[in-house]
Motif scaffolding. Structure first.
Motif, PDB file in Angstrom:
ATOM      1  N   ASP A  26      54.588  10.088 -25.745  1.00  0.00           N
ATOM      2  CA  ASP A  26      55.637   9.171 -25.271  1.00  0.00           C
ATOM      3  C   ASP A  26      55.710   7.930 -26.160  1.00  0.00           C
ATOM      4  N   GLN A  30      58.876   6.761 -28.843  1.00  0.00           N
ATOM      5  CA  GLN A  30      59.618   5.502 -28.740  1.00  0.00           C
ATOM      6  C   GLN A  30      59.365   4.557 -29.914  1.00  0.00           C
ATOM      7  N   ARG A  45      47.786  -2.023 -23.780  1.00  0.00           N
ATOM      8  CA  ARG A  45      48.091  -2.316 -22.373  1.00  0.00           C
ATOM      9  C   ARG A  45      47.894  -1.083 -21.484  1.00  0.00           C
ATOM     10  N   THR A  46      48.306   0.078 -21.997  1.00  0.00           N
ATOM     11  CA  THR A  46      48.134   1.311 -21.212  1.00  0.00           C
ATOM     12  C   THR A  46      46.650   1.627 -21.038  1.00  0.00           C
ATOM     13  N   SER A  49      45.210  -0.714 -18.486  1.00  0.00           N
ATOM     14  CA  SER A  49      45.622  -0.344 -17.115  1.00  0.00           C
ATOM     15  C   SER A  49      44.821   0.854 -16.606  1.00  0.00           C
ATOM     16  N   LYS A  53      42.180   0.965 -13.540  1.00  0.00           N
ATOM     17  CA  LYS A  53      42.391   1.933 -12.449  1.00  0.00           C
ATOM     18  C   LYS A  53      41.095   2.714 -12.206  1.00  0.00           C
TER      19      LYS A  53
ATOM     20  N   TYR B  26      60.251  12.690 -17.622  1.00  0.00           N
ATOM     21  CA  TYR B  26      58.920  12.508 -18.220  1.00  0.00           C
ATOM     22  C   TYR B  26      58.803  11.038 -18.614  1.00  0.00           C
ATOM     23  N   GLY B  27      57.654  10.632 -19.126  1.00  0.00           N
ATOM     24  CA  GLY B  27      57.377   9.209 -19.350  1.00  0.00           C
ATOM     25  C   GLY B  27      58.516   8.401 -19.952  1.00  0.00           C
ATOM     26  N   VAL B  28      59.057   8.877 -21.072  1.00  0.00           N
ATOM     27  CA  VAL B  28      60.079   8.110 -21.793  1.00  0.00           C
ATOM     28  C   VAL B  28      61.360   7.994 -20.971  1.00  0.00           C
ATOM     29  N   ARG B  31      61.020   5.769 -17.857  1.00  0.00           N
ATOM     30  CA  ARG B  31      60.999   4.364 -18.270  1.00  0.00           C
ATOM     31  C   ARG B  31      62.419   3.884 -18.587  1.00  0.00           C
ATOM     32  N   GLU B  35      64.785   1.076 -16.675  1.00  0.00           N
ATOM     33  CA  GLU B  35      65.339  -0.056 -17.421  1.00  0.00           C
ATOM     34  C   GLU B  35      66.863  -0.095 -17.278  1.00  0.00           C
ATOM     35  N   GLU B  41      62.148  -3.855 -17.866  1.00  0.00           N
ATOM     36  CA  GLU B  41      61.417  -2.879 -18.680  1.00  0.00           C
ATOM     37  C   GLU B  41      60.016  -2.725 -18.100  1.00  0.00           C
ATOM     38  N   ALA B  43      56.156  -1.999 -17.745  1.00  0.00           N
ATOM     39  CA  ALA B  43      55.032  -1.913 -18.676  1.00  0.00           C
ATOM     40  C   ALA B  43      54.540  -0.477 -18.694  1.00  0.00           C
ATOM     41  N   PRO B  44      54.272   0.073 -19.878  1.00  0.00           N
ATOM     42  CA  PRO B  44      53.836   1.482 -19.929  1.00  0.00           C
ATOM     43  C   PRO B  44      52.595   1.735 -19.077  1.00  0.00           C
ATOM     44  N   GLY B  45      51.663   0.800 -19.112  1.00  0.00           N
ATOM     45  CA  GLY B  45      50.428   0.973 -18.341  1.00  0.00           C
ATOM     46  C   GLY B  45      50.709   1.095 -16.856  1.00  0.00           C
ATOM     47  N   ALA B  46      51.611   0.222 -16.357  1.00  0.00           N
ATOM     48  CA  ALA B  46      51.958   0.242 -14.930  1.00  0.00           C
ATOM     49  C   ALA B  46      52.630   1.562 -14.575  1.00  0.00           C
ATOM     50  N   TYR B  48      52.319   4.605 -16.043  1.00  0.00           N
ATOM     51  CA  TYR B  48      51.422   5.773 -16.032  1.00  0.00           C
ATOM     52  C   TYR B  48      50.407   5.719 -14.885  1.00  0.00           C
ATOM     53  N   THR B  49      49.931   4.516 -14.573  1.00  0.00           N
ATOM     54  CA  THR B  49      48.981   4.449 -13.447  1.00  0.00           C
ATOM     55  C   THR B  49      49.712   4.744 -12.134  1.00  0.00           C
ATOM     56  N   ASP B  52      50.223   8.517 -11.928  1.00  0.00           N
ATOM     57  CA  ASP B  52      48.948   9.162 -11.551  1.00  0.00           C
ATOM     58  C   ASP B  52      48.677   8.993 -10.056  1.00  0.00           C
TER      59      ASP B  52
END
Lengths: 203, 111
Positions: A26, A30, A45-46, A49, A53, B26-28, B31, B35, B41, B43-46, B48-49, B52
């Motif tokens: 991903d 991008q 950042r990922t 996170s 978690k 899927y992820g992209v 997201r 947006e 936008e 955050a990618p981390g937020a 994916y967690t 999950d």
């Protein structure tokens, strides 16, 4: 693509291999539109996170493994350093100019290098241990080891006789950052080595 | 009978984005959809967690697709909202509607 491999390798320290690959994919997809800074920033950042978690889901287990990891790291360092010190002592005894005189051995001159050598080998071994004990959660446990070591390090600075220091100096902090980065790479190498050994045949 | 799980605000946003995307979630794309629809936008981390967590709660399912070259040979992880997820998001939206009933907000009127 090299950065995809790096991203996947880092993410696989926090989540399963499939999930790490898909997140890395991903980010790579991008990256052409958002730039390299975004890519590496998003990776950090990922990873942060996912690490948080992993800690939030099992704080007691992670803390326990971190304490055990720190104990093991100190044990490995001791086991590695003792023969080196004995070797130095033996060499300085054998090379003394007058055999009847006691050997002159300058512990302080060699202590730094011995410590660093032992630290790096111990970090590699901890990486192998992490891959067995905390698969896909290696990073959170290693961050835990780092935190516990530093929580203990500050009071020790004040307690070590003759050090006369209650806060770390700039040189100490610089050395700590360098050791953290190089030690982290050794841990990573240990994790990769153990994963290769544990991987099913043919993979 | 199990109670409908309560959803956080971002969990609702993610579930609705997956529902809107259908089979291409899927992820992209998730997201981008968030947006596009909300103007923020994530955050990618937020993201994916949260995905999950939703999967652990049984609100979404995921499956791996095929690797593609523009992703450095990495596969996509496709998401779909489960029946439990649809129920949870419907429950959350009903609660919003009840809260909005009788309110007059700028540009919006709820009977």
């Amino acid at each position: 693509m090299r950065k995809a491999g790096i991203a996947e390798a880092i993410l696989s320290l926090t989540t399963s291999r499939d999930h790490a690959a898909s997140i890395a994919g991903d980010l790579v997809q991008q990256a052409p539109f958002k730039g390299a800074t975004w890519f590496w920033g998003s990776l950090v950042r990922t990873t942060a996170s996912l690490t948080w978690k992993a800690f939030a889901e099992a704080p007691v287990r992670v803390t326990g493994l971190a304490l055990l990891g720190l104990f093991l790291q100190m044990f490995y360092m001791l086991v590695i350093q003792v023969p080196i010190v004995l070797l130095h002592l033996g060499l300085s005894t054998a090379r003394r100019p007058v055999p009847s005189q006691p050997a002159e051995f300058n512990f302080a001159a060699t202590a730094g290098w011995e410590y660093m050598f032992a630290f790096l080998i111990a970090s590699y071994l901890i990486g192998k241990w992490l891959a067995r004990r905390a698969p896909q959660k290696e990073l959170v446990v290693y961050v835990g080891v780092w935190f516990v070591a530093h929580i203990l390090w500050l009071p020790m600075l004040a307690l070590i006789p003759g050090l006369n220091q209650s806060v770390p100096s700039l040189a100490d902090l610089t050395m700590d950052i360098v050791a953290t980065v190089i030690g982290g790479l050794c841990v990573f190498a240990g994790v990769r080595s153990m994963r290769r050994r544990m991987a099913p045949v043919g993979e | 009978m199990s109670a409908t799980p309560l959803l956080g605000e971002f969990e609702q946003v993610v579930l609705l984005a997956i529902l809107r995307l259908g089979e291409d979630a899927y992820g992209v794309t998730i997201r981008n959809e968030i947006e596009h629809c909300t103007g923020r936008e994530p955050a990618p981390g937020a993201l994916y967690t949260t995905l999950d967590r939703l999967e652990e709660k049984g609100l979404v399912r995921s499956q791996m697709g095929d690797p593609t070259p523009e992703r450095g040979g990495r596969a996509k992880r496709y998401f779909a909202v489960s029946g439990k997820g649809v129920k949870a998001v419907t429950h959350a939206m009903r609660n919003y509607q009840r809260l909005l009933e009788g309110l007059e907000l700028p540009g919006l009127t709820y009977a």
